[in-house]
Enzyme design. Structure first.
Site, PDB file in Angstrom:
ATOM      1  N   LYS A 151       0.860  -1.189   0.000  1.00 61.85           N
ATOM      2  CA  LYS A 151       0.000   0.000   0.000  1.00 61.85           C
ATOM      3  C   LYS A 151       0.891   1.231   0.000  1.00 61.85           C
ATOM      4  O   LYS A 151       1.926   1.247   0.683  1.00 61.85           O
ATOM      5  CB  LYS A 151      -0.883  -0.052   1.253  1.00 61.85           C
ATOM      6  CG  LYS A 151      -1.955   1.020   1.349  1.00 61.85           C
ATOM      7  CD  LYS A 151      -2.775   0.818   2.623  1.00 61.85           C
ATOM      8  CE  LYS A 151      -3.904   1.823   2.768  1.00 61.85           C
ATOM      9  NZ  LYS A 151      -4.678   1.609   4.009  1.00 61.85           N
TER      10      LYS A 151
ATOM     11  N   SER B 137      -9.623   1.611   3.179  1.00 62.89           N
ATOM     12  CA  SER B 137      -8.777   2.399   2.306  1.00 62.89           C
ATOM     13  C   SER B 137      -7.741   1.566   1.544  1.00 62.89           C
ATOM     14  O   SER B 137      -7.142   2.074   0.594  1.00 62.89           O
ATOM     15  CB  SER B 137      -8.066   3.477   3.123  1.00 62.89           C
ATOM     16  OG  SER B 137      -7.139   2.885   4.022  1.00 62.89           O
TER      17      SER B 137
ATOM     18  N   SER C  90      -9.674  -0.835   7.308  1.00 61.32           N
ATOM     19  CA  SER C  90      -9.113  -0.581   5.974  1.00 61.32           C
ATOM     20  C   SER C  90      -8.411  -1.766   5.324  1.00 61.32           C
ATOM     21  O   SER C  90      -8.066  -1.684   4.141  1.00 61.32           O
ATOM     22  CB  SER C  90      -8.142   0.606   6.027  1.00 61.32           C
ATOM     23  OG  SER C  90      -8.850   1.816   6.006  1.00 61.32           O
TER      24      SER C  90
END
Lengths: 489, 99
Positions: A81, A156, A180
């Protein structure tokens, strides 16, 4: 193997083929990069594809495998990420503020995966600074759900989850502050785990809400989740909240029956607003746990309905302090054409941050400001204690609790962007684990209307082995990957 | 909790000043609506009986972590300055702080 060719392998399947000399990491990495160029225009899971780095790392991995020096993830292509720093590779947090930021060091998780010889194929898209539940808050572009391209992947960690589902990497790391990792895992039909707070170092994870943030795996199956967690967990002197403990080999916890395990089903998680299709799929999954030998009964965690408000006070409060560092002076976006230092600061933050980040900074600043601190922040922290205690009581009777991960399946792009509160409700079933600091895992539990559903399992602090055992036994009994294959891309 | 739940535009501007986030008039209006809606949801917490519960800041006990006070290399100057938006030699250039 799926029609994605070698890119469709899990990490442990790839390990067997790499060690057996059937394939090389260069071949595997080329296949993954090929898959990325084939589907990325549709999925848009990446902020940066690191093709050259990947091929160099793959060559080094092959040398290491030939020398008989392979570790579980040597030569296996991964995605991080884009809020975990990578030395020499830009790390943007999907924000204009850090669009051109090239970190001078590696996060501890990056270092640990590099030490295994894992191959970095890119950096995954996210909601700006990890604030969001749909990936639509990325300053660059939204990511699309591989199962249905007009739908969101969740957030997210939507980029990493979508990339794993679309076979654009073999595994990925996400971060989870209020859900997330688990919520996008649920919406994309992959496995996602938020470990116990403090189990994985946060050093080099760009801070959002420091008392809640935790890094964890997003993988194609539960065995890969155990392998990845074993690689990244463990004490780090660079993180003062890092726990000191001996990290087990989590794959040793995987077994096929659940006899003797006590599982509670907290009624508060089956709330109004829960899709009937999600509820049915999760109730069926719970029946499978029962058939595997678990003792299952209903229980209650009465303060659950307060968790959302607690989170949306504590997380923005911490964020407003953490994001004060973006001042346009030492790094990042900077407005130079300004009337003095204060004007430069205000304009830098006006144009560098997107709407949701500004909203949370404002919310946190308000909650911490004179006259409101006791009513909002302190009261939220007291209710946080209440929620923790209820979990502790539940875990004196149960080894784990089970519930849906997300109240809905993947929703349409644009469906919830106008109303922040609607968007916040996506995290209602995942937030309590962050508030209590306990681990949670989401494992695919079938489909509803052609879209993946996730079952969530939470346990007491440091119960990762129990969670992996439950998730693995369920996965082996139902096998989402063989039943549903890969998304139709 | 705040008297009434809707913020005024002046309150929003005050928070924006504290947070050092510039905003247009339209942004202030939209922020006022959104923040007020969210704050309304927080009212639920004021009714929770938390009695004598201690607040939880972190879910794990935070201990001071000590290390030997030994010299070790830090980032190279060039690496540290490489991301500076406005650089003059080995210095970061900023606008005048004292006027």
């Amino acid at each position: 193997m799926s029609d994605s060719g070698l890119a469709g392998l899990t990490a442990h399947e790839a390990r067997r083929l790499l060690d057996g000399g059937d394939i090389t990491s260069v071949e595997l990495t080329s296949a993954v990069l090929g898959r990325i160029s084939q589907v990325e225009d549709s999925v848009r899971a990446f902020v940066t594809v690191t093709e050259d780095t990947a091929m160099e790392q793959a060559e080094r991995a092959d040398a290491r495998i030939s020398a008989g020096d392979a570790m579980p993830l040597t030569g296996v292509p991964m995605l991080l990420k884009d809020n975990m720093v990578t030395k020499g590779i830009r790390t943007t947090c999907s924000s204009r503020m850090l669009e051109h930021f090239v970190p001078p060091y590696d996060a501890t998780v990056t270092e640990r995966l590099y030490a295994q010889g894992a191959v970095l194929v890119g950096k995954g898209n996210l909601d700006e600074f990890a604030m969001g539940s749909s990936n639509e808050n990325s300053a660059f572009h939204p990511t699309h759900n591989p199962w249905s391209l007009d739908r969101v992947p969740g957030g997210s960690s939507g980029g990493p989850a979508a990339a794993v589902a679309a076979d654009e990497c073999l595994f990925a790391l996400g971060s989870d502050t209020g859900g997330s990792i688990r919520q996008p895992a649920s919406l994309c039909g992959v496995v996602g785990m938020k470990p116990t707070y403090g189990l994985v170092s946060r050093f080099g994870l760009v801070a959002f809400a420091s008392s809640l943030d935790q890094i964890g795996p997003l993988t194609k199956d539960v065995r890969d989740c155990a392998i990845t967690l074993s690689a990244i967990a463990g004490n780090d002197p660079n993180d003062s909240t890092s726990l000191s403990l001996d990290v087990p080999d989590y794959t040793q916890a995987l077994g096929e029956d659940l006899r003797g395990l006590r599982i509670g089903i907290p009624v508060e998680y089956f709330v109004d607003g829960l899709d009937a299709g999600v509820e049915n799929a999760v109730r069926e999954a719970i029946d499978v746990l029962r058939s595997l030998g678990a003792d299952v009964e209903e229980t209650s965690l009465p303060s659950t309905p307060y968790a959302l408000a607690v989170y949306y006070i504590i997380a923005p409060s911490e964020a407003s302090a953490n994001l004060a560092r973006y001042d346009g002076v030492k790094y990042g976006f900077s407005v130079q054409d300004a009337d003095g230092v204060w004007d430069a600061l205000e304009k830098t933050r006006q144009y560098g941050f997107g709407p949701e980040v500004k909203r949370r900074i404002m919310l946190g600043t308000y909650a911490l400001s004179a006259g409101y601190y006791d009513a909002y922040y302190l009261q939220a922290q007291r209710v946080r204690t209440l929620i923790r205690r209820e979990f502790e009581q539940a875990f004196s009777q149960y080894d784990a609790v089970v519930m849906p991960t997300s109240p809905t399946v993947a929703f349409n792009l644009g469906e919830k962007t106008a109303d922040p509160l609607q968007m916040y409700l996506n995290d209602i079933l995942t937030i309590p684990a962050n508030i209590a600091g306990i681990p949670g895992i989401s494992v695919p539990a079938g489909m509803s209307d052609g879209l993946p559903v996730g079952m969530q399992i939470m346990g007491p602090a440091l119960s990762e082995e129990t969670l992996l055992r439950v998730a693995y036994a369920y996965e082996q009994a139902t096998n989402f990957r063989t039943t549903y294959g890969t998304p139709p891309l | 909790m705040a008297e009434g739940t809707r913020l005024t535009t002046d309150e929003v501007r005050h928070i924006a000043l504290l947070a050092r986030v510039g905003m247009t008039d339209d942004e202030v209006e939209l922020m006022r609506d959104h923040l007020s809606d969210i704050l309304e949801q927080f009212e639920a917490l004021s009714g929770v009986d938390t009695g004598d519960l201690e607040p939880t800041g972190h879910s794990v006990d935070l201990l001071s972590v000590m290390r030997e006070d030994a010299a070790r290399p830090s980032f190279a100057r060039e690496d540290t300055l490489a991301n500076a938006p406005n650089r003059e030699g080995d210095l970061v250039r900023v606008k005048a702080v004292l006027e």
